[in-house]
Design an enzyme around this catalytic site. Sequence first.
Site, mmCIF file in Angstrom:
data_model
loop_
_atom_site.group_PDB
_atom_site.id
_atom_site.type_symbol
_atom_site.label_atom_id
_atom_site.label_comp_id
_atom_site.label_asym_id
_atom_site.label_seq_id
_atom_site.Cartn_x
_atom_site.Cartn_y
_atom_site.Cartn_z
ATOM 1 N N HIS A 110 -29.512 3.171 53.325
ATOM 2 C CA HIS A 110 -29.493 2.210 52.221
ATOM 3 C C HIS A 110 -29.250 2.961 50.923
ATOM 4 O O HIS A 110 -29.394 4.188 50.851
ATOM 5 C CB HIS A 110 -30.828 1.463 52.136
ATOM 6 C CG HIS A 110 -31.974 2.359 51.779
ATOM 7 N ND1 HIS A 110 -32.529 3.256 52.667
ATOM 8 C CD2 HIS A 110 -32.677 2.530 50.616
ATOM 9 C CE1 HIS A 110 -33.493 3.933 52.087
ATOM 10 N NE2 HIS A 110 -33.607 3.521 50.822
ATOM 11 N N ARG B 113 -44.421 12.983 59.064
ATOM 12 C CA ARG B 113 -43.870 13.171 57.723
ATOM 13 C C ARG B 113 -44.414 12.099 56.781
ATOM 14 O O ARG B 113 -44.563 10.930 57.166
ATOM 15 C CB ARG B 113 -42.339 13.099 57.768
ATOM 16 C CG ARG B 113 -41.659 13.216 56.406
ATOM 17 C CD ARG B 113 -40.141 13.288 56.556
ATOM 18 N NE ARG B 113 -39.483 13.342 55.266
ATOM 19 C CZ ARG B 113 -38.972 12.284 54.626
ATOM 20 N NH1 ARG B 113 -39.039 11.079 55.174
ATOM 21 N NH2 ARG B 113 -38.399 12.414 53.445
#
Length: 364
Positions: free
Chosen positions: A231, A299
Site C-alpha cells: 500500500h 517483529r
Amino acid sequence: MPPLSDEPHPHHTLRLHHPRHFEFESIREVPDSHAWSDLHDHPSIEPSGSDSDSVPVVDLASPDAVLLVGRACQDFGVFQITGHGIPTDLLHRLESQIRRLFSLPTHQKLKAARSPGRISGYGLVPISSFFPKLMWSEGFTIAGSPLEHARKLWPNEYDAEFCNVIEEYNKEMKELAGRLMHLMLLSLGITEEDISWAGPIRDSGDLSTVMQLNSYPACPEPDRAVGLAAHTDSSLLTVLYQSSTSGLQVLRPDPPRWVTVPPLPGVLIVHVGDLSHILSNGRFRSVLHRAVVNRTHHRLSAAFICGPPAHVKVSPIDKLLGPSQGPAYRAVTWPEYLALKGKLFNKALASIKLGGERWEDRSN
C-alpha cells in the site's frame, strides 16, 4: 485530531474489526484464512549498504540535509534518518510497552477493540476489506490520548507507564515530523509562507497525527503469509520505528523488485505519503511498501502518521507550477482522500489526477 475515517466503501464488507480468536504463536501451519498466493509477484532482494537499491540514510544534522532529503523523496519515496534527536532510551521504552500491550491475552485486547466507524483501538487494518485473505498481524491505533485505551487494557491497575511513554513519544515525534516537513518543503524551494495552513511547521504547526502500533508474530510458513499488504500511505509523511527484526519492504521500479529495509539501531524510517505527492505536484514519490513475516522472530513497529488539519484542502503548490505545467492533481482534504482510499485503495491517487479518467466517470 480530526474525525478521520478509513472505513471501506459500502460494497466492501469488512468481515472483522479484530483478528480471529486464536493465538498466532500456537499455530503450526498457516490456515487458509491467512494463506496468500501472490506474495512473489516480484523478486525480493536485500541490498548491501553500498548497493544502489539501498534506501538512503540521511543525517538530519548534516549541512546537506535539505538536499539529501529532497533527493530521497524524489528518487525513493522513503529514507532512513539519523541525527533525529529521539532519545534511544525512549525508543527502547516504546518497544517494551508495545510488546507488553500485544502480549496481553486476546480477550483483554478485545476490550479495547476498534468500533465500526472509529479509527482508534485494537483491530485489523482498514485495508483488510480489500483482500480475501487476512494478514499475519495485529494492530492498535491511538488517535489522541492513550488514557481511554489503557483503562480498558489494564482495568484493575490504571497503567501510567504505558500512557506516559506513548505521550512522551507522541510529543517528540510531532516535533520531528514538523522538522521533516520543513526540510521537505525547503528541498522544493518553498517555505511555510507558501502554504497558508502550515504555520510554523518546523515546530509541528497544526499537523494532525495518529499512532499505529503493529505486531507481526513469528510465522511457521512465512512464504505463505503477509504481515501487511502492499500500500501507499495516505498521509503527508509517516515516521516508522521498527524493532530489530527485518520485515519492511519497498517496491523499486524498472524492473519491479521488493527491497528490504533492514533495521539499523536508533534509525527511523520516513515514508512520503500521497498528500506530499499531491503537494509537490508529483515530484515526491509515495512508494508502495509492505511488511513480510519471519519464521522465528516476532517483529514490532510503530508508525507515526502525519497529515494536515482536517478542513484544509491539499493541492499542488502554486510556486511549483509554470506556464507549461499546471496542477497534476485536484485539491482534496485529508478526510476526503481517506474516503477515496476506502473506495479505491491504491487507485485513489490516480482518481484525482487532472486530465485523466476519474473514478466517478468509470462508475457510471
